[in-house]
Design a protein around this motif. Structure first.
Motif, mmCIF file in Angstrom:
data_model
loop_
_atom_site.group_PDB
_atom_site.id
_atom_site.type_symbol
_atom_site.label_atom_id
_atom_site.label_comp_id
_atom_site.label_asym_id
_atom_site.label_seq_id
_atom_site.Cartn_x
_atom_site.Cartn_y
_atom_site.Cartn_z
ATOM 1 N N ILE A 49 0.825 -1.208 0.000
ATOM 2 C CA ILE A 49 0.000 0.000 0.000
ATOM 3 C C ILE A 49 0.861 1.261 0.000
ATOM 4 C CG2 ILE A 49 -1.840 1.230 1.202
ATOM 5 C CD1 ILE A 49 -2.552 -1.538 -0.052
ATOM 6 N N LYS A 50 1.969 1.226 0.739
ATOM 7 C CA LYS A 50 2.843 2.403 0.778
ATOM 8 C C LYS A 50 3.369 2.757 -0.612
ATOM 9 C CE LYS A 50 6.959 4.356 2.996
ATOM 10 N NZ LYS A 50 7.433 4.937 1.718
ATOM 11 N N LYS A 51 3.819 1.752 -1.349
ATOM 12 C CA LYS A 51 4.322 2.002 -2.690
ATOM 13 C C LYS A 51 3.214 2.515 -3.596
ATOM 14 C CE LYS A 51 6.792 -0.046 -6.585
ATOM 15 N NZ LYS A 51 7.446 -1.267 -7.149
ATOM 16 N N ALA A 52 2.024 1.928 -3.462
ATOM 17 C CA ALA A 52 0.895 2.367 -4.283
ATOM 18 C C ALA A 52 0.584 3.840 -4.039
ATOM 19 C CB ALA A 52 -0.333 1.507 -3.997
ATOM 20 N N LEU A 53 0.547 4.238 -2.756
ATOM 21 C CA LEU A 53 0.258 5.632 -2.424
ATOM 22 C C LEU A 53 1.366 6.562 -2.915
ATOM 23 C CD1 LEU A 53 -1.241 5.229 1.161
ATOM 24 C CD2 LEU A 53 -2.464 5.851 -0.925
ATOM 25 N N ASP A 54 2.605 6.113 -2.818
ATOM 26 C CA ASP A 54 3.720 6.918 -3.319
ATOM 27 C C ASP A 54 3.584 7.145 -4.835
ATOM 28 O OD1 ASP A 54 4.840 7.130 -0.821
ATOM 29 O OD2 ASP A 54 6.321 5.530 -1.136
ATOM 30 N N LEU A 55 3.190 6.099 -5.546
ATOM 31 C CA LEU A 55 3.039 6.211 -6.999
ATOM 32 C C LEU A 55 1.874 7.121 -7.375
ATOM 33 C CD1 LEU A 55 3.727 2.480 -7.869
ATOM 34 C CD2 LEU A 55 5.133 4.425 -8.596
ATOM 35 N N TRP A 56 0.768 6.999 -6.643
ATOM 36 C CA TRP A 56 -0.357 7.900 -6.917
ATOM 37 C C TRP A 56 0.038 9.344 -6.608
ATOM 38 C CZ3 TRP A 56 -3.440 6.138 -10.182
ATOM 39 C CH2 TRP A 56 -3.967 4.850 -10.130
ATOM 40 N N GLY A 57 0.880 9.522 -5.601
ATOM 41 C CA GLY A 57 1.364 10.860 -5.288
ATOM 42 C C GLY A 57 2.196 11.444 -6.422
ATOM 43 N N ARG A 58 2.998 10.614 -7.054
ATOM 44 C CA ARG A 58 3.779 11.073 -8.206
ATOM 45 C C ARG A 58 2.857 11.460 -9.355
ATOM 46 N NH1 ARG A 58 8.105 6.503 -9.469
ATOM 47 N NH2 ARG A 58 8.363 7.840 -11.305
ATOM 48 N N LEU A 59 1.730 10.782 -9.453
ATOM 49 C CA LEU A 59 0.791 11.045 -10.544
ATOM 50 C C LEU A 59 0.004 12.332 -10.314
ATOM 51 C CD1 LEU A 59 -0.121 9.342 -13.128
ATOM 52 C CD2 LEU A 59 -2.175 8.864 -11.822
#
Length: 269
Positions: free
Chosen positions: A249-259
């Motif tokens: 989940i942490k990686k997913a949220l980090d990626l959405w943050g980049r988006l």
């Protein structure tokens, strides 16, 4: 979606969606300006439309759209697109202090910060399905486009009734992505592509974003110079969904943050 990702998206949507009060204020400003424009002899009527009317607006970036329909017998109907835009800009400078041309529209910025785009239009017919049809200057002002604002309103209303509020949420998210990435496509195209992509059902928002990016890539006329931004964003969305499904989940949220940018990321800080 997992609860954490659901909460993050819900909080972000609340952050970027104008409140009822903000929307009401903007539309009232649009109505006020419309009344003043309609007093001009070259204008037949004004129509208020756009994302504020369709409730697909986002804070900071969305504006009120006014379609200023030119009188059929006025000489402006014979103008070239650039001349028509320039003429409407000069007309508005007699009404409002802060007027600028923005692509094919004339942008009015009110003292309270409300932004109103005035689009000159020439009535070209009526269709039983799409309603009134207009001819408007193209974005680069070197030609004409066909515009049917009632049809766009109908599409969004129809899709929302069929698919639920997530349809508009998806559009708002994609519009925010579009703004933080220097607008690879128009807001109008985002709405239209979402309508064409999700006809029967809409998946959870993360998966829906992947599908929407793919549809934009395949069906929208994007400037080749901006295509790398779309391809990178599509890859980020796919990786975020895969990370979520794998339980990271942490990686997913980090990626959405980049988006979506800093305002999304700040919600997890």
């Amino acid at each position: 979606m997992t609860d954490q990702i659901t909460d993050q998206f819900d909080a972000f949507l609340q952050l970027i969606t104008p409140s009822d009060s903000e929307k009401s204020t903007a539309l009232e400003q649009g109505r006020h300006l419309s009344q003043r424009i309609e007093q001009r002899p070259e204008v037949r009527e004004c129509l208020i439309t756009g994302s504020m009317v369709r409730s697909t607006a986002i804070r900071r970036y969305s504006d009120v759209d006014i379609v200023a329909v030119i009188e059929p017998g006025d000489q402006l109907t014979q103008s070239e697109p650039a001349t028509l835009v320039s003429s409407v800009a000069n007309m508005l400078r007699e009404i409002e202090p802060d007027v600028q041309v923005s692509e094919n529209a004339v942008r009015v910025t009110r003292p309270d910060g409300v932004v109103i785009d005035v689009l000159a239009a020439i009535h070209s017919g009526t269709d039983s399905t799409v309603g009134h049809i207009y001819r408007i200057p193209a974005a680069n002002q070197d030609g004409w486009e066909t515009y049917a604002p009632q049809e766009q309103n109908r599409r969004i209303k129809e899709a929302t009734q069929s698919l639920g509020e997530d349809f508009k949420n998806l559009i708002r998210l994609c519009k925010w992505w579009n703004q933080v990435n220097n607008q690879p496509i128009s807001s109008y195209e985002i709405e239209l592509t979402a309508y064409k992509t999700f006809r029967d059902e809409i998946p959870e928002i993360p998966c829906a974003l992947v599908d929407l990016f793919d549809s934009i890539k395949r069906s929208t006329d994007i400037n080749p110079l901006k295509m790398p931004v779309l391809l990178e964003s599509e890859a980020l969305a796919k990786e975020a969904c895969a990370s979520q499904q794998a339980g990271d989940i942490k990686k997913a949220l980090d990626l959405w943050g980049r988006l979506f940018g800093d305002q999304f990321s700040a919600l997890t800080a």
